[in-house]
Design an enzyme around this catalytic site. Structure first.
Site, PDB file in Angstrom:
ATOM      1  N   GLU A 263     -33.952 -35.573 -24.886  1.00 29.04           N
ATOM      2  CA  GLU A 263     -34.124 -34.147 -25.161  1.00 29.04           C
ATOM      3  C   GLU A 263     -33.663 -33.830 -26.578  1.00 29.04           C
ATOM      4  O   GLU A 263     -32.690 -34.434 -27.056  1.00 29.04           O
ATOM      5  CB  GLU A 263     -33.341 -33.319 -24.141  1.00 29.04           C
ATOM      6  CG  GLU A 263     -33.890 -33.414 -22.724  1.00 29.04           C
ATOM      7  CD  GLU A 263     -33.192 -32.458 -21.756  1.00 29.04           C
ATOM      8  OE1 GLU A 263     -32.333 -31.665 -22.215  1.00 29.04           O
ATOM      9  OE2 GLU A 263     -33.502 -32.500 -20.565  1.00 29.04           O
ATOM     10  N   HIS A 281     -35.633 -27.460 -19.981  1.00 29.46           N
ATOM     11  CA  HIS A 281     -34.218 -27.377 -19.613  1.00 29.46           C
ATOM     12  C   HIS A 281     -33.779 -25.917 -19.449  1.00 29.46           C
ATOM     13  O   HIS A 281     -32.850 -25.438 -20.117  1.00 29.46           O
ATOM     14  CB  HIS A 281     -33.334 -28.088 -20.636  1.00 29.46           C
ATOM     15  CG  HIS A 281     -32.050 -28.599 -20.051  1.00 29.46           C
ATOM     16  ND1 HIS A 281     -31.467 -29.782 -20.416  1.00 29.46           N
ATOM     17  CD2 HIS A 281     -31.224 -28.072 -19.106  1.00 29.46           C
ATOM     18  CE1 HIS A 281     -30.341 -29.965 -19.738  1.00 29.46           C
ATOM     19  NE2 HIS A 281     -30.182 -28.934 -18.937  1.00 29.46           N
TER      20      HIS A 281
END
Length: 531
Positions: A263, A281
């Site tokens: 990420e 997220h």
């Protein structure tokens, strides 16, 4: 002079006002969190630093902050804070471990609905002016079996919501007792059974060595055909490449992911698959959750700076300033004892019994209990701290009992932790020497004197010649240096143990070589947070 706090990330104005109302001199400048040079320039003026995820509190920043006393993270994750270095500098690191729980659980439920009814694809199609009603045939959640991996704080909320949707819920969690499972209304199962029975699977565990790739290629092969996978917990729990293949060949009907192995996720094997829902997220991204954690961290930091009260600290017990100086080494010992017991225990824990002997029995037992339980729970959840650990233990139905007694034996004081499971009891005792260093003094009733290091190796064997040679030779031939070596036995020719303090974690192949000697009943590598 009023304490000074820098808010270097985006916190709500209400949270900033809490500092002002409590008499704190607060500077609110969210731009500083992304400018490490500016933060380095100004941090020396502040007693407290309130952050989210943008600010990176590195060793260099801490070195430039001689007045810093507390760092408050609005949220649970503290990957952006160098906690060991903060501890060395005497800086308390706080977080807000429960502020995002409901929001994250709700997102998992929302993602389950989205993948069950193909909502994102149907929405995109309709926005494009199409009316493909027959194309988007979904499935109901009612009467389906939901497999929950991790029945802690967030997982238990998901279980409650899923039961309200009339789903059949089964759960896998090594720390889930039958009593707690009954209270949640969930069937406790092993992982393989969950994989083979579930119509939907959702993850609610942290990323640890034990949970990494828990849904591996091998485990994906065990899944019930047509299952749908939801992950709003941590990236890395699922082999994304193997799952993408299973989605493409139809074994897995769909997936919904909020988190990814890398990420920010700009590419993933799961992207651009029509039966996959993805979000960036967003588990904690609600107005309520962001406000809650901001208010909590402002209150916690203000309490500490004004009165010395410590709440939700990751590197310090909840004790007064006067107690902390005396109790520090004993707190660390309790954590090590819990960590030892946790790493040695694979089955669900029913109870933890802690004995305090001598002068330690007169200290803050609640804080010492929290330290021991946090060490125990951190083996499966590194986000646990000394405040949240007892709560999580209670949620899992772990019964905690303590006993205090006056000095007995050769030591002025010691702590003994006993973990009880359905299968066995396991005990470990330790003390603090005059140099302030914790030591292990007894394991399974066998007396030892072991210095505690970051990397250790524990073995059990029948007492016979050749054990020392086998351990030393195998480590030496494979480049693993032994810093300290402790032996103990119950009696001649009976049960014996060895505890090695190593410079580095032994590779798996070295452990295999020890196992191949046939001399050892048990071989277990151990890790401890030694600061």
């Amino acid at each position: 002079m009023a304490p000074k706090v820098l808010v270097s990330d985006k916190l709500s104005e209400t949270a900033v006002q809490i500092f002002r109302d409590r008499g704190i001199d607060v500077t609110f400048d969210p731009s500083i969190g992304k400018d490490k040079d500016k933060l380095l320039e100004v941090i020396g003026d502040y007693d407290g630093l309130a952050i989210r995820s943008a600010t990176k509190v590195t060793e260099k920043i801490l070195a430039a902050a001689p007045n810093l006393k507390v760092i408050g993270r609005a949220g649970i994750g503290v990957d952006n804070v160098d906690i060991p270095e903060a501890s060395k500098k005497g800086v308390i690191v706080m977080n807000t471990p429960f502020g995002n729980s409901i929001t994250t659980a709700e997102h998992a439920i929302a993602m389950m609905f989205a993948v069950a009814r193909q909502i994102p694809e149907a929405s995109a199609s309709t926005h494009a002016g199409k009316w493909e009603k027959s194309k988007f045939m979904g499935v109901e959640l009612t009467a389906k079996t939901l497999g929950v991996i991790g029945a802690g704080n967030i997982g238990s909320i998901v279980i409650d919501r899923a039961r309200g949707l009339k789903m059949k819920v089964i759960a896998y969690d090594p720390f889930l007792t039958q009593e707690r499972a009954d209270k949640l209304g969930v069937e406790k199962v092993e992982l393989d059974e969950l994989l083979g029975r579930s119509d939907f699977i959702t993850f609610h565990v942290p990323l640890t060595d034990k949970t990494r790739n828990i849904l591996s290629k091998e485990n994906i092969a065990k899944l019930k055909p047509g299952v749908r996978i939801v992950n709003c917990a941590r990236g890395g729990l699922v082999d994304e490449t193997a799952l993408a293949a299973a989605l493409q060949d139809g074994r897995v009907a769909g997936a919904a992911f909020d988190v990814f192995a890398e990420e920010p996720a700009t590419a993933s094997p799961l992207f651009n698959l029509s039966n996959v829902v993805v979000t960036p997220h967003l588990g904690a991204a609600t107005t309520e959750a962001q406000e809650n954690v901001a208010l909590q961290v402002a209150e916690q930091m203000s309490d500490y700076l004004l009165s010395g009260a410590v709440t939700n600290a990751l590197n310090m017990p909840s004790v007064t300033a006067e107690e902390a100086k005396v109790m520090g080494p004993w707190v660390k010992l309790a954590q090590h004892l819990g960590a030892f017991a946790g790493q040695m225990t694979d089955e669900p824990i029913k109870a933890v019994n802690i004995l305090y002997n001598g002068v330690v029995a007169e200290m803050n037992i609640a804080a010492l209990n929290a330290a021991a339980i946090s060490g125990l729970m951190q083996t499966v959840n590194p986000d646990v701290n000394m405040v949240s650990a007892p709560v999580l233990a209670r949620e899992r139905g772990i019964d905690l009992t303590t006993t205090t007694q006056g000095k007995t034996g050769v030591f002025d004081a010691y702590i003994k932790v006993t973990v009880v499971t359905e299968e066995r009891e396991r005990s470990i005792a330790g003390t603090v020497f005059s140099d302030g260093k914790p030591r292990f003094i007894q394991i399974k009733g066998i007396n030892i004197d072991a210095e505690i290091g970051a990397h250790m190796l524990y073995t059990t064997n029948h007492d016979e010649p050749g054990i020392i040679g086998a351990l030393g030779r195998t480590m030496g031939e494979n480049g693993v240096n032994i810093a300290n070596f402790t032996l103990g036995r119950s009696d001649r020719g009976r049960d014996a143990i060895a505890l090695l303090y190593l410079d580095d974690q032994p590779p798996a192949e070295v452990l295999d070589k020890l196992q191949d000697t046939g001399l050892f009943q048990q071989i277990r590598p151990l890790r401890f947070e030694v600061i």
